[in-house]
Design a protein around this motif. Structure first.
Motif, PDB file in Angstrom:
ATOM      1  N   ARG A  33       0.841  -1.210   0.000  1.00 21.55           N
ATOM      2  CA  ARG A  33       0.000   0.000   0.000  1.00 21.55           C
ATOM      3  C   ARG A  33       0.869   1.251   0.000  1.00 21.55           C
ATOM      4  NH1 ARG A  33      -3.771   0.582   4.976  1.00 21.55           N
ATOM      5  NH2 ARG A  33      -1.740   0.907   5.936  1.00 21.55           N
ATOM      6  N   ASN A  34       1.946   1.230   0.761  1.00 24.37           N
ATOM      7  CA  ASN A  34       2.851   2.375   0.798  1.00 24.37           C
ATOM      8  C   ASN A  34       3.558   2.578  -0.544  1.00 24.37           C
ATOM      9  OD1 ASN A  34       2.113   2.900   3.409  1.00 24.37           O
ATOM     10  ND2 ASN A  34       3.903   1.919   4.310  1.00 24.37           N
ATOM     11  N   ARG A  35       3.864   1.493  -1.245  1.00 21.25           N
ATOM     12  CA  ARG A  35       4.461   1.612  -2.580  1.00 21.25           C
ATOM     13  C   ARG A  35       3.493   2.274  -3.552  1.00 21.25           C
ATOM     14  NH1 ARG A  35       7.630  -4.026  -3.739  1.00 21.25           N
ATOM     15  NH2 ARG A  35       9.430  -3.565  -2.437  1.00 21.25           N
ATOM     16  N   ARG A 139       3.144   6.587 -14.787  1.00 22.30           N
ATOM     17  CA  ARG A 139       1.861   5.883 -14.891  1.00 22.30           C
ATOM     18  C   ARG A 139       2.096   4.378 -14.927  1.00 22.30           C
ATOM     19  NH1 ARG A 139      -1.119   9.653 -19.375  1.00 22.30           N
ATOM     20  NH2 ARG A 139      -1.921  11.178 -17.910  1.00 22.30           N
ATOM     21  N   GLN A 140       3.089   3.966 -15.696  1.00 20.74           N
ATOM     22  CA  GLN A 140       3.395   2.537 -15.782  1.00 20.74           C
ATOM     23  C   GLN A 140       3.837   2.009 -14.419  1.00 20.74           C
ATOM     24  OE1 GLN A 140       6.425   1.515 -18.627  1.00 20.74           O
ATOM     25  NE2 GLN A 140       6.445  -0.616 -18.019  1.00 20.74           N
ATOM     26  N   SER A 141       4.701   2.748 -13.752  1.00 19.30           N
ATOM     27  CA  SER A 141       5.173   2.342 -12.430  1.00 19.30           C
ATOM     28  C   SER A 141       4.006   2.281 -11.434  1.00 19.30           C
ATOM     29  CB  SER A 141       6.238   3.329 -11.942  1.00 19.30           C
ATOM     30  OG  SER A 141       6.630   3.038 -10.634  1.00 19.30           O
ATOM     31  N   CYS A 145       2.517  -1.054  -9.448  1.00 16.05           N
ATOM     32  CA  CYS A 145       2.349  -1.113  -7.990  1.00 16.05           C
ATOM     33  C   CYS A 145       0.901  -1.425  -7.623  1.00 16.05           C
ATOM     34  CB  CYS A 145       2.781   0.206  -7.352  1.00 16.05           C
ATOM     35  SG  CYS A 145       4.545   0.517  -7.385  1.00 16.05           S
ATOM     36  N   VAL A 146      -0.038  -0.793  -8.320  1.00 11.11           N
ATOM     37  CA  VAL A 146      -1.459  -1.030  -8.051  1.00 11.11           C
ATOM     38  C   VAL A 146      -1.816  -2.484  -8.331  1.00 11.11           C
ATOM     39  CG1 VAL A 146      -3.800  -0.519  -8.885  1.00 11.11           C
ATOM     40  CG2 VAL A 146      -2.242   1.346  -8.319  1.00 11.11           C
ATOM     41  N   MET A 147      -1.319  -3.011  -9.451  1.00 12.86           N
ATOM     42  CA  MET A 147      -1.623  -4.402  -9.790  1.00 12.86           C
ATOM     43  C   MET A 147      -1.109  -5.350  -8.701  1.00 12.86           C
ATOM     44  SD  MET A 147      -0.371  -6.837 -12.880  1.00 12.86           S
ATOM     45  CE  MET A 147       1.255  -6.852 -12.173  1.00 12.86           C
ATOM     46  N   THR A 148       0.108  -5.159  -8.246  1.00 14.03           N
ATOM     47  CA  THR A 148       0.688  -6.016  -7.205  1.00 14.03           C
ATOM     48  C   THR A 148      -0.107  -5.894  -5.905  1.00 14.03           C
ATOM     49  OG1 THR A 148       2.876  -5.763  -8.196  1.00 14.03           O
ATOM     50  CG2 THR A 148       2.799  -6.526  -5.921  1.00 14.03           C
ATOM     51  N   TYR A 149      -0.430  -4.662  -5.522  1.00 10.13           N
ATOM     52  CA  TYR A 149      -1.189  -4.410  -4.298  1.00 10.13           C
ATOM     53  C   TYR A 149      -2.585  -5.030  -4.377  1.00 10.13           C
ATOM     54  CZ  TYR A 149      -4.039  -1.719  -0.997  1.00 10.13           C
ATOM     55  OH  TYR A 149      -4.914  -1.342  -0.023  1.00 10.13           O
ATOM     56  N   ASN A 150      -3.314  -4.726  -5.475  1.00 14.58           N
ATOM     57  CA  ASN A 150      -4.676  -5.252  -5.618  1.00 14.58           C
ATOM     58  C   ASN A 150      -4.685  -6.774  -5.638  1.00 14.58           C
ATOM     59  OD1 ASN A 150      -5.796  -2.700  -5.604  1.00 14.58           O
ATOM     60  ND2 ASN A 150      -6.064  -2.588  -7.805  1.00 14.58           N
ATOM     61  N   THR A 151      -3.700  -7.370  -6.297  1.00 10.76           N
ATOM     62  CA  THR A 151      -3.610  -8.834  -6.323  1.00 10.76           C
ATOM     63  C   THR A 151      -3.383  -9.375  -4.910  1.00 10.76           C
ATOM     64  OG1 THR A 151      -2.756  -8.803  -8.581  1.00 10.76           O
ATOM     65  CG2 THR A 151      -2.346 -10.792  -7.295  1.00 10.76           C
ATOM     66  N   ALA A 152      -2.527  -8.720  -4.148  1.00  5.28           N
ATOM     67  CA  ALA A 152      -2.222  -9.193  -2.791  1.00  5.28           C
ATOM     68  C   ALA A 152      -3.432  -9.127  -1.870  1.00  5.28           C
ATOM     69  CB  ALA A 152      -1.065  -8.384  -2.202  1.00  5.28           C
ATOM     70  N   ILE A 153      -4.270  -8.102  -2.020  1.00  9.44           N
ATOM     71  CA  ILE A 153      -5.423  -7.996  -1.110  1.00  9.44           C
ATOM     72  C   ILE A 153      -6.627  -8.791  -1.595  1.00  9.44           C
ATOM     73  CG2 ILE A 153      -4.696  -5.761  -0.212  1.00  9.44           C
ATOM     74  CD1 ILE A 153      -6.972  -4.494  -1.885  1.00  9.44           C
ATOM     75  N   PRO A 167      -9.029  -1.696  -2.718  1.00 11.24           N
ATOM     76  CA  PRO A 167      -8.382  -1.709  -4.038  1.00 11.24           C
ATOM     77  C   PRO A 167      -8.166  -0.290  -4.545  1.00 11.24           C
ATOM     78  CG  PRO A 167     -10.289  -3.166  -4.000  1.00 11.24           C
ATOM     79  CD  PRO A 167     -10.304  -2.400  -2.717  1.00 11.24           C
ATOM     80  N   ARG A 168      -7.129  -0.103  -5.313  1.00  9.32           N
ATOM     81  CA  ARG A 168      -6.795   1.202  -5.877  1.00  9.32           C
ATOM     82  C   ARG A 168      -7.052   1.194  -7.382  1.00  9.32           C
ATOM     83  NH1 ARG A 168      -3.360   4.174  -2.413  1.00  9.32           N
ATOM     84  NH2 ARG A 168      -3.934   3.554  -0.321  1.00  9.32           N
ATOM     85  N   PRO A 169      -7.435   2.353  -7.932  1.00  5.80           N
ATOM     86  CA  PRO A 169      -7.672   2.408  -9.383  1.00  5.80           C
ATOM     87  C   PRO A 169      -6.363   2.511 -10.149  1.00  5.80           C
ATOM     88  CG  PRO A 169      -8.021   4.564  -8.424  1.00  5.80           C
ATOM     89  CD  PRO A 169      -7.737   3.612  -7.263  1.00  5.80           C
TER      90      PRO A 169
END
Length: 185
Positions: A33-35, A139-141, A145-153, A167-169
């Motif tokens: 989430r911090n990333r 934007r890519q970065s 990060c969002v993809m990794t975070y959303n997948t983890a939660i 989840p983050r957009p």
């Protein structure tokens, strides 16, 4: 008799292992989430840089193409929308409108050879182009990060501990971005 002594020890060891695993999983979710938050902050820095360049660009174009007031107004309004956006979703939507308005502004500039030859305009256009490249990278970065975070939660076992993690957009391409621009000479 000795087996009865081992059972409580085994249960305690298993509980300790589960608690340690839960702590590690929770800490990983916080780190992810911090990333995402950091990636968003880095992107906002580049978006702010672009927003700061736009008034100078508009003023330069105004001197040569003052009668293109609708285009200049659209850029100014789109910039104001970006600056006023409070949430990532609002920012994403406002950025799409600004991208379109800037595209129209540069299309107008193509009609004015003396504007295209102006050193200040060229410098602003180069800075804006450099900033757009940085925004694209950020934007890519951010999306990674969002993809990794959303997948983890959203996957097991993270979903068990992700109650307060929302989840983050992701940033998506603006509408019409897939269409090739029409260029004519």
């Amino acid at each position: 008799m000795s087996i009865w002594i081992l059972i409580p020890v085994i249960v305690v060891v298993l509980l300790v292992v589960l608690v340690v695993a839960a702590i590690g999983l929770y800490n990983n979710l916080v780190k992810l989430r911090n990333r995402v938050d950091n990636a968003w902050s880095q992107m906002e820095v580049q978006l702010q840089r672009r927003a700061d360049l736009i008034p100078n660009l508009v003023e330069t174009v105004k001197g040569y193409a003052g009668h293109e007031s609708k285009t200049l107004e659209a850029v100014t309004q789109a910039r104001a929308a970006v600056m006023g956006a409070k949430t990532p979703d609002q920012k994403v939507e406002a950025e799409g409108a600004l991208d379109g308005a800037l595209g129209r502004l540069f299309a107008v500039a193509e009609s004015y050879p003396e504007l295209k030859a102006n050193g200040n305009f060229q410098q602003l256009q180069a800075q804006l182009s450099d900033t757009e490249d940085k925004i694209s990278y950020m934007r890519q970065s951010y999306n990674d990060c969002v993809m990794t975070y959303n997948t983890a939660i959203q996957t097991f076992p993270g979903v068990l501990l992700a109650g307060s993690f929302q989840p983050r957009p992701s940033f998506a391409a603006a509408e019409g971005a897939a269409a090739a621009p029409q260029v004519s000479f």
